[in-house]
Design an enzyme around this catalytic site. Sequence first.
Site, PDB file in Angstrom:
ATOM      1  N   ARG A   1      29.335 100.555  19.839  1.00 20.56           N
ATOM      2  CA  ARG A   1      28.855  99.493  20.733  1.00 20.56           C
ATOM      3  C   ARG A   1      29.815  99.287  21.896  1.00 20.56           C
ATOM      4  O   ARG A   1      29.392  98.970  23.016  1.00 20.56           O
ATOM      5  CB  ARG A   1      28.697  98.189  19.949  1.00 20.56           C
ATOM      6  CG  ARG A   1      28.182  97.015  20.795  1.00 20.56           C
ATOM      7  CD  ARG A   1      26.783  97.291  21.344  1.00 20.56           C
ATOM      8  NE  ARG A   1      26.242  96.126  22.036  1.00 20.56           N
ATOM      9  CZ  ARG A   1      25.010  96.059  22.523  1.00 20.56           C
ATOM     10  NH1 ARG A   1      24.190  97.089  22.394  1.00 20.56           N
ATOM     11  NH2 ARG A   1      24.584  94.967  23.119  1.00 20.56           N
TER      12      ARG A   1
ATOM     13  N   HIS B   1      23.717  98.702  34.674  1.00 23.10           N
ATOM     14  CA  HIS B   1      22.442  98.797  33.970  1.00 23.10           C
ATOM     15  C   HIS B   1      21.934  97.441  33.511  1.00 23.10           C
ATOM     16  O   HIS B   1      20.726  97.195  33.466  1.00 23.10           O
ATOM     17  CB  HIS B   1      22.614  99.737  32.766  1.00 23.10           C
ATOM     18  CG  HIS B   1      21.326 100.061  32.074  1.00 23.10           C
ATOM     19  ND1 HIS B   1      20.302 100.750  32.686  1.00 23.10           N
ATOM     20  CD2 HIS B   1      20.892  99.780  30.810  1.00 23.10           C
ATOM     21  CE1 HIS B   1      19.300 100.903  31.837  1.00 23.10           C
ATOM     22  NE2 HIS B   1      19.626 100.310  30.697  1.00 23.10           N
ATOM     23  N   ASP B   2      22.839  96.534  33.167  1.00 19.03           N
ATOM     24  CA  ASP B   2      22.450  95.212  32.660  1.00 19.03           C
ATOM     25  C   ASP B   2      21.921  94.278  33.736  1.00 19.03           C
ATOM     26  O   ASP B   2      21.581  93.123  33.431  1.00 19.03           O
ATOM     27  CB  ASP B   2      23.631  94.544  31.959  1.00 19.03           C
ATOM     28  CG  ASP B   2      23.712  94.903  30.486  1.00 19.03           C
ATOM     29  OD1 ASP B   2      22.826  95.636  30.009  1.00 19.03           O
ATOM     30  OD2 ASP B   2      24.657  94.454  29.813  1.00 19.03           O
TER      31      ASP B   2
ATOM     32  N   ASP C   1      24.106 101.503  38.480  1.00 20.01           N
ATOM     33  CA  ASP C   1      23.649 101.880  37.138  1.00 20.01           C
ATOM     34  C   ASP C   1      24.111 103.297  36.808  1.00 20.01           C
ATOM     35  O   ASP C   1      23.749 104.250  37.491  1.00 20.01           O
ATOM     36  CB  ASP C   1      22.125 101.803  37.077  1.00 20.01           C
ATOM     37  CG  ASP C   1      21.559 101.931  35.670  1.00 20.01           C
ATOM     38  OD1 ASP C   1      22.269 102.454  34.784  1.00 20.01           O
ATOM     39  OD2 ASP C   1      20.419 101.510  35.457  1.00 20.01           O
TER      40      ASP C   1
ATOM     41  N   SER D   1      14.878  99.982  31.133  1.00 20.96           N
ATOM     42  CA  SER D   1      15.610 100.939  30.303  1.00 20.96           C
ATOM     43  C   SER D   1      14.625 101.701  29.408  1.00 20.96           C
ATOM     44  O   SER D   1      13.671 102.289  29.907  1.00 20.96           O
ATOM     45  CB  SER D   1      16.678 100.197  29.488  1.00 20.96           C
ATOM     46  OG  SER D   1      17.566 101.084  28.856  1.00 20.96           O
TER      47      SER D   1
END
Length: 430
Positions: free
Chosen positions: A280, A409-410, A375, A211
Amino acid sequence: MFLGRSKLTRQLHCTCRRLALPSNEAGHQVKVPNFKEFKGMKAEFPCLARLQQQGSNRVLRAAYGEEIKGFQVYEQNENFYFHYGGVLPEVRVAYETWGTLNHAKDNAIVLYTGLSASSHAKSHPLNTSLGWWEKFMGPGCALDTDKFYVICANTLGGCFGSTGPSSINSLTGKEYGTTFPLLSVSDMVKANFLLLDHLGIDKVHASVGSSLGGMQSLLAAALYPHRVKSVVSISSGAYAHPSAIALRYIQRRILMSDPNWNNGHYYGKKFPVMGMQHAREVGTITYRSGPEWEKRFQRKRRNPDEIPSLCPDFEIEHYLDRQGEKFCESSFDPNSWLYISKAMDLFDMSLGFSSLTESLSRIKCPTLVLGVKSDMLFPIAQQEELAQTLEQSGNKSVTYYEINSLYGHDTFLLDVYNVGAAVKGHLESF
């Protein structure tokens, strides 16, 4: 069609007779009940009331170094000049290390962090809590600490020991807040190389990052090609994708719209809980993928027998709500979120060059580009473009891996088998 006056009057008279109230046998009119009815929703929103109460009751937690131990600090007690013109009178870089630096000092790996990570990538005797890349580091792991000396620093602009908006300005005695200089990824890399100078390390075996960390890893090799032997870029890119810019922009707007944010000067005052939590929650959506949500939550409601409300009702809503709450319970500073996310949006390696190809031509060392199909922040097409452009720019040692994962993405935090194997194979191949 026009009706004559007499004909129109007769029609209206007939209509009125048809609509006349009914009568009983005595000729008295009977009252017809009114069937119109209103039954609305209870205007109660405990989810919002709880957030508002939290914002009124809490302030930013103690400085990171007052709560968490186990990291070291490098301090430069002279002016630090930023890419966009700002200047700090001094900077601190918090860092942690694992493994042993060999006599030649050529086995060091710099691990660059993502947006909100600290330097604590793995547990160690001085801090036994699990790190954010715990399973990827250690003897025999992707970053093999029997072979390499791993260094991980908290990003400049962060709040976990390195200088950032929540740090005290030595010239004013107050927190920088939003007087902190506008930040760039190159400033972060520059601070890391000051740390390497301090440690006496001239050239690293590899720069590794995911990232934002991948952005730093790539830029480190471009800015200091003689000091980086190899590169690992995971779920990253040579520039911020427009869709990612849009998503991070919305998060910043949500946070800045919280009245308690107070133009960035909330230290010692009410904490912008509502803005931070909702920002968040949006971020969490961008870190994972739709297929995962479908498999994990489907359309399940927490209490299917109860009447729905506008507060969290579906399981996925409760999950997002809790992720936002947990983030607010951490030591992360909202201003650090704003500054670092903006630096990511501004990142573009082609700036200052005639093209992206020219800028990437500075990276001649072996490079691993690893992307994830699901992603949404760094689309797989962007990973392909990065690998292809590196090759077109003259790099003869580019390896490209594409992972088919549900975790979006994680994935770089969760898929030890695929991500770890690719990284380990690359780092130990030369």
